[in-house]
Design an enzyme around this catalytic site. Structure first.
Site, PDB file in Angstrom:
ATOM      1  N   ASP A 103       0.779  -1.245   0.000  1.00 54.04           N
ATOM      2  CA  ASP A 103       0.000   0.000   0.000  1.00 54.04           C
ATOM      3  C   ASP A 103       0.813   1.299   0.000  1.00 54.04           C
ATOM      4  O   ASP A 103       0.226   2.381  -0.023  1.00 54.04           O
ATOM      5  CB  ASP A 103      -0.972  -0.003   1.191  1.00 54.04           C
ATOM      6  CG  ASP A 103      -0.273  -0.253   2.519  1.00 54.04           C
ATOM      7  OD1 ASP A 103       0.913   0.113   2.650  1.00 54.04           O
ATOM      8  OD2 ASP A 103      -0.915  -0.825   3.432  1.00 54.04           O
ATOM      9  N   HIS A 139       6.216  -8.026  -1.150  1.00 52.76           N
ATOM     10  CA  HIS A 139       5.111  -8.506  -1.987  1.00 52.76           C
ATOM     11  C   HIS A 139       4.759  -7.495  -3.078  1.00 52.76           C
ATOM     12  O   HIS A 139       3.652  -7.506  -3.606  1.00 52.76           O
ATOM     13  CB  HIS A 139       3.878  -8.827  -1.132  1.00 52.76           C
ATOM     14  CG  HIS A 139       4.104 -10.006  -0.220  1.00 52.76           C
ATOM     15  ND1 HIS A 139       3.310 -10.277   0.872  1.00 52.76           N
ATOM     16  CD2 HIS A 139       5.038 -10.991  -0.237  1.00 52.76           C
ATOM     17  CE1 HIS A 139       3.761 -11.371   1.480  1.00 52.76           C
ATOM     18  NE2 HIS A 139       4.811 -11.810   0.831  1.00 52.76           N
TER      19      HIS A 139
HETATM   20  P1  NAD Z   1      -2.730 -11.018   7.869  1.00 50.88           P
HETATM   21  O1  NAD Z   1      -4.020 -10.506   7.392  1.00 50.88           O
HETATM   22  O2  NAD Z   1      -2.425 -12.451   7.719  1.00 50.88           O
HETATM   23  O3  NAD Z   1      -2.519 -10.675   9.398  1.00 50.88           O
HETATM   24  C1  NAD Z   1      -2.778  -9.400   9.910  1.00 50.88           C
HETATM   25  C2  NAD Z   1      -2.628  -9.518  11.405  1.00 50.88           C
HETATM   26  O4  NAD Z   1      -2.765  -8.217  11.929  1.00 50.88           O
HETATM   27  C3  NAD Z   1      -3.732 -10.370  12.043  1.00 50.88           C
HETATM   28  O5  NAD Z   1      -3.127 -11.211  13.005  1.00 50.88           O
HETATM   29  C4  NAD Z   1      -4.652  -9.347  12.718  1.00 50.88           C
HETATM   30  O6  NAD Z   1      -5.235  -9.858  13.893  1.00 50.88           O
HETATM   31  C5  NAD Z   1      -3.681  -8.242  13.010  1.00 50.88           C
HETATM   32  N1  NAD Z   1      -4.261  -6.909  13.041  1.00 50.88           N
HETATM   33  C6  NAD Z   1      -5.187  -6.380  12.228  1.00 50.88           C
HETATM   34  N2  NAD Z   1      -5.400  -5.078  12.520  1.00 50.88           N
HETATM   35  C7  NAD Z   1      -4.575  -4.814  13.578  1.00 50.88           C
HETATM   36  C8  NAD Z   1      -4.315  -3.646  14.343  1.00 50.88           C
HETATM   37  N3  NAD Z   1      -4.908  -2.496  14.090  1.00 50.88           N
HETATM   38  N4  NAD Z   1      -3.415  -3.733  15.340  1.00 50.88           N
HETATM   39  C9  NAD Z   1      -2.768  -4.888  15.626  1.00 50.88           C
HETATM   40  N5  NAD Z   1      -2.982  -6.017  14.920  1.00 50.88           N
HETATM   41  C10 NAD Z   1      -3.846  -5.965  13.900  1.00 50.88           C
HETATM   42  O7  NAD Z   1      -1.641 -10.109   7.185  1.00 50.88           O
HETATM   43  P2  NAD Z   1      -0.166 -10.433   6.741  1.00 50.88           P
HETATM   44  O8  NAD Z   1       0.521 -11.194   7.805  1.00 50.88           O
HETATM   45  O9  NAD Z   1       0.391  -9.166   6.263  1.00 50.88           O
HETATM   46  O10 NAD Z   1      -0.359 -11.404   5.515  1.00 50.88           O
HETATM   47  C11 NAD Z   1      -1.361 -11.183   4.564  1.00 50.88           C
HETATM   48  C12 NAD Z   1      -0.929 -10.906   3.150  1.00 50.88           C
HETATM   49  O11 NAD Z   1      -1.919 -10.032   2.597  1.00 50.88           O
HETATM   50  C13 NAD Z   1       0.352 -10.218   2.974  1.00 50.88           C
HETATM   51  O12 NAD Z   1       1.033 -10.928   2.038  1.00 50.88           O
HETATM   52  C14 NAD Z   1       0.017  -8.843   2.388  1.00 50.88           C
HETATM   53  O13 NAD Z   1       0.796  -8.648   1.227  1.00 50.88           O
HETATM   54  C15 NAD Z   1      -1.394  -8.933   1.905  1.00 50.88           C
HETATM   55  N6  NAD Z   1      -2.247  -7.794   2.247  1.00 50.88           N
HETATM   56  C16 NAD Z   1      -1.743  -6.542   2.202  1.00 50.88           C
HETATM   57  C17 NAD Z   1      -2.543  -5.478   2.562  1.00 50.88           C
HETATM   58  C18 NAD Z   1      -1.958  -4.094   2.509  1.00 50.88           C
HETATM   59  O14 NAD Z   1      -1.101  -3.811   1.674  1.00 50.88           O
HETATM   60  N7  NAD Z   1      -2.383  -3.191   3.380  1.00 50.88           N
HETATM   61  C19 NAD Z   1      -3.852  -5.686   2.980  1.00 50.88           C
HETATM   62  C20 NAD Z   1      -4.337  -7.004   2.993  1.00 50.88           C
HETATM   63  C21 NAD Z   1      -3.522  -8.052   2.622  1.00 50.88           C
END
Ligand code: NAD
Length: 430
Positions: free
Chosen positions: A102, A117
């Protein structure tokens, strides 16, 4: 409690790596994979966001591109991104390795980010690989009714994000390499907002000596972590930042000097001392501990005599001086300064210098190397080289080593790259 402990550790393992995931961006309105209302409730990722689906049906991804990428492009950094950006600029943390696409770390002020990624800024032609187009202009094309944006060579433009089934990008390899280079000395990584469920990046923390997590739910690697802080990333990081500011007398932070690592120096000596106790090795070992403690005391007294630019620096130096005092008391009243054959501190500092030197040249080889990061890495190397020379003089250690040729090589390199570095000033920046 854990927050205070993590702050302590950050200064003992200075400039830790930070690994972030989707959780740091949920407070900016971008849902994570597991959150409700996320894209994956509406779209089957394998049918749309996989390499094989894109090859045969790129229009499926572009059907959602406006909603997904358009939305992400408009998102703004939240408190968590801003704190990390501020800490990086002030030399409190090192590189940020992010799984997010992002661009919010950069928008939040960070300049040294590995996007393992990919990212939403651009798309590249999947045929000629030469043409890269701004994602915002692609979205405008989609709004005009274009179903699949094409390159002038006729190839399909593919967003520079990693789809399921894609090979990992260069940034992944670069970040692993950088972590490996720094592993000559104990290092820490702080994981922020990731479930650590996505491989291969989720194995990165396991290659660090210290591993901390800030997340609001359990992760796959909780059992391996040293510190776990359960909470919202924006709140926890802001709370930590407030505490660091209060250590700085409530003043805004200035960048720490590039070679200012009193916590690491203390940590090196304290670890050596603890190990010498564990293995019940006395004699020469204790002599080395005493000698290195004298070196540190001298350095820290010099720091205070010379004056520091901010409260935080005084706080750190005074903290480690009182820790040193505790070790001295344990070592007994007749604390005598005896010169051993080797200083463990100098030996390790030399190793650190070698890592910092390698980091400059490894980073320079990255195809996407930025001048700002290069300057920073050169500054860290030169500042630490100045510190090393200072300690070596204190130790009256006349042995020949490779530091001056490393310094010359880095200076030559910085000059050739047109970096704004002043060797004399940089060597004093500790
Ligand atoms: P994930 O979704 O697997 O895990 C996110 C973790 O963050 C979860 O354990 C959740 O409980 C926790 N979480 C969510 N909001 C929170 C907050 N405000 N404070 C503390 N904890 C919080 O994400 P990941 O491990 O990054 O893996 C998912 C994949 O999805 C990655 O490869 C990523 O590239 C992609 N992704 C990216 C985005 C982005 O760019 N913002 C968004 C969604 C998915």
């Amino acid at each position: 409690m854990n927050i205070d402990y993590l702050i302590e550790q950050i200064f003992l393992y200075p400039r830790p790596f930070v690994l972030t995931g989707a959780g740091i961006s949920t407070e900016s309105g971008i849902p994570d994979f597991r959150g409700s209302g996320g894209l994956w409730e509406k779209v089957d990722p394998m049918e749309t966001f996989s390499a094989w689906a894109f090859k045969d049906h790129p229009e499926r991804l572009y059907q959602h591109a406006r909603e997904v990428f358009g939305f992400i492009l408009k998102a703004q950094p939240n408190a968590g991104h801003k704190v990390l950006g501020e800490w990086q600029r002030k030399r409190i943390i090192g590189p940020i390795v992010t799984q997010n696409i992002d661009n919010l770390h950069q928008k939040g002020g960070a300049f040294f980010v590995y996007e393992v990624h990919g990212h939403v800024r651009t798309a590249t032609c999947s045929r000629c690989h030469k043409t890269t187009k701004n994602m915002e202009s692609i979205i405008r094309d989609l709004e005009k009714g274009i179903k699949v944006p094409l390159c002038s060579c006729g190839g399909v433009l593919k967003p520079d994000v990693i789809l399921f089934g894609d090979a990992m990008p260069y940034d992944y390899m670069y970040s692993v390499k950088m972590a490996d280079i720094y592993s000559a000395l104990p290092q820490m990584i702080i994981v922020v907002g990731s479930s650590l469920a996505v491989s291969p990046i989720n194995s990165l923390p396991l290659s660090f000596d210290k591993f901390s997590i800030i997340n609001n739910s359990p992760t796959m690697l909780d059992r391996q972590a040293d510190i776990i802080i359960n909470g919202l990333t924006g709140e926890v990081l802001s709370e930590m930042h407030r505490k660091i500011l209060s250590l700085n007398g409530g003043q805004e932070l200035k960048p720490l000097p590039a070679g200012f690592i009193p916590g690491r120096l203390f940590n090196i000596v304290a670890e050596f001392y603890r190990n010498s106790l564990k293995t019940a090795k006395t004699g020469e070992y204790q002599k080395i501990v005493k000698f290195d403690i004298s070196l540190l005391e001298n350095l820290f007294s010099f720091y205070i005599k010379e004056g520091r630019q901010q409260e935080l620096e005084y706080y750190l130096v005074e903290t480690y001086l009182s820790e040193i005092e505790k070790i001295k008391q344990e070592l007994g009243k007749n604390f005598r300064f005896l010169k051993p054959d080797n200083s463990y501190l100098l030996k390790y500092l030399y190793k650190l210098l070698e890592s910092l030197n390698k980091a400059v040249f490894a980073y320079a080889r990255q195809h996407n190397a930025s001048e700002k990061v290069l300057e920073e890495l050169v500054m860290q190397f030169l500042g630490t080289a100045g510190l090393y020379e200072y300690l070596k003089n204190l130790a009256k250690d006349k042995r020949k080593d490779g530091v001056s040729s490393m310094v010359d090589a880095v200076e030559k390199f910085a000059y050739a790259r047109g970096l704004a570095i002043n060797r004399e000033l940089a060597l004093k920046d500790f």
